[in-house]
Design an enzyme around this catalytic site. Structure first.
Site, mmCIF file in Angstrom:
data_model
loop_
_atom_site.group_PDB
_atom_site.id
_atom_site.type_symbol
_atom_site.label_atom_id
_atom_site.label_comp_id
_atom_site.label_asym_id
_atom_site.label_seq_id
_atom_site.Cartn_x
_atom_site.Cartn_y
_atom_site.Cartn_z
ATOM 1 N N TRP A 108 16.123 31.592 12.988
ATOM 2 C CA TRP A 108 16.341 29.963 13.410
ATOM 3 C C TRP A 108 15.680 28.970 12.486
ATOM 4 O O TRP A 108 16.323 28.045 12.235
ATOM 5 C CB TRP A 108 15.837 29.871 14.837
ATOM 6 N N ASP A 175 10.700 23.277 16.973
ATOM 7 C CA ASP A 175 12.011 24.033 17.639
ATOM 8 C C ASP A 175 11.050 24.857 18.452
ATOM 9 O O ASP A 175 10.551 26.073 18.128
ATOM 10 C CB ASP A 175 12.820 24.694 16.879
ATOM 11 N N LYS A 199 16.467 29.566 27.379
ATOM 12 C CA LYS A 199 15.397 30.723 27.194
ATOM 13 C C LYS A 199 14.264 30.463 28.568
ATOM 14 O O LYS A 199 14.145 31.503 29.142
ATOM 15 C CB LYS A 199 14.690 30.674 25.742
#
Ligand SMILES: *Cc1c(COP(=O)(O)O)cnc(C)c1O
Length: 363
Positions: A108, A175, A199
């Site tokens: 990511w 993030d 999530k």
């Protein structure tokens, strides 16, 4: 309200989209049939109706209350996932001829780096790629001329998590897709926090952004409206039609979180779940944890079998116990137990029981 599992008692360890509280599913399904006593389904209501405006305002207020967001910050509900934020964050925070610093802790953060590089000078300050991202880099130098430092708090795929906040004099961007609302954070440390909802917050389709207002509008760039935080701040997340239903389900999850004791409760509960599972991984000779102990994620526990020839046997035992979603990410293999906020301790106990049984019958 009791924390009942769904009727088929599946223990859902999915890495995302992931488990949400059962009571949220019940309330969310009711709103599809009729929202409160409006005679309308939430799916057919105007986002500008007074009910939906109040709902969205409540969602913002809950984020602010639960995370302790200080004044001077805006809470936004955007679309495009965390993946769009990789580019959008750099577009709004990297001045023309500026420099962004990144910590590379996996897939990511790599994607964030790749998108930011389209816009200018990006420096990777540290990376844990040398060991397939099984640790969090420490002791790296942070240049003093950065416009921002970007990092990924929890590395969903590898099972590592930052338990410190990187030190920088520049703007911090994070993030937090896979650990937001799982533990206390100090929002004032950040210029921007973003997180795909699916999530720890709600269903896919909405992305949370918490942005420090005074930092916006300073890059000298011509930013397209939909990619401009300022436009979304001014439009109170209704510059265009927002993903109303995803925001609603996120709001319900935040209500659930608040009602049960907020971040302090969640923090304790997530620690208890992680202690239980990592305790078993370390005790049981059939299993080997893949992340460095001090950097182990409380959200995603990654491990392999000491003898991978038994992978199918272990997988069959998981199926038998109605444990779902434990397969590791395709880039890493092995197993990954995602223990997001809504996963009850009881589900971790079921997994630990299976691990015990595996040792007894296959050890
Ligand atoms: C899942 C995930 C993403 C990608 O999110 P999308 O909403 O699918 O774009 C980004 N960062 C982290 C840390 C993730 O876990």
């Amino acid at each position: 309200m009791s924390e009942t599992l769904n009727t088929t008692k599946v223990h859902n360890y999915s890495a995302g989209p992931c488990i949400l509280p059962n009571e949220v599913f019940q309330q969310a399904s009711q709103a599809v049939l009729e929202y409160k006593t409006t005679g309308l389904s939430i799916l057919e209501m105007s986002h500008r109706s007074k009910e939906m405006v109040a709902m969205a305002e409540n969602a913002v207020a809950l984020v602010k209350e639960i995370l302790g967001v200080p004044s001077g910050y805006s809470v936004l509900f955007l679309q495009g996932g965390a993946s769009l934020q990789f580019y959008m964050s750099a577009l709004n925070f990297l001045p023309i001829n500026g420099k962004g610093g990144y910590l590379d802790t996996g897939v990511w953060s790599n994607k964030a780096i790749k998108e930011a590089k389209r816009l200018g000078n990006i420096e990777v300050l540290a990376s844990s790629k040398d060991k397939n991202y099984n640790y969090i880099p420490k002791g790296y130098a942070v240049p003093s001329d950065l416009d921002f430092l970007h990092y990924t708090t929890n590395n969903t795929i590898y099972g590592t998590e930052f338990f410190h906040t990187p030190k920088t004099d520049s703007v911090l961007i994070s993030d937090m897709s896979s650990d937001i609302f799982s533990r206390p954070i100090n929002v004032a440390d950040y210029g921007l926090i973003y997180a795909g909802a699916q999530k720890n917050l709600g269903p896919a389709g909405v992305t949370l952004a918490i942005v420090k207002d005074e930092l916006l509008g300073k890059t000298g760039r011509d930013i397209p409206a939909m990619l401009d935080y300022k436009i979304h701040v001014e439009g109170e997340s209704m510059y265009n039609t927002p993903p109303v239903y995803s925001i609603y389900v996120s709001m319900l999850t935040l209500e659930w979180l608040k009602k049960n004791g907020g971040i302090a409760w969640m923090d304790k509960r997530n620690q208890a779940k992680a202690d239980l599972l990592y305790g078993e991984i370390d005790r049981n000779p059939m299993f080997v944890g893949t992340a460095e102990k001090e950097d182990r994620s409380r959200m995603n526990a990654t491990f392999v079998l000491a003898n991978d020839a038994l992978d199918n046997t272990f997988s069959a035992m998981l199926d038998q116990a109605n444990i779902s979603g434990l397969k590791g990410h395709r880039s890493v293999g092995g197993f990954r137990a995602s223990m997001y906020n809504a996963l009850p301790l009881e589900s971790v106990q079921v997994l630990v029981d299976v691990m015990n049984e595996f040792e007894r019958t296959q050890g």
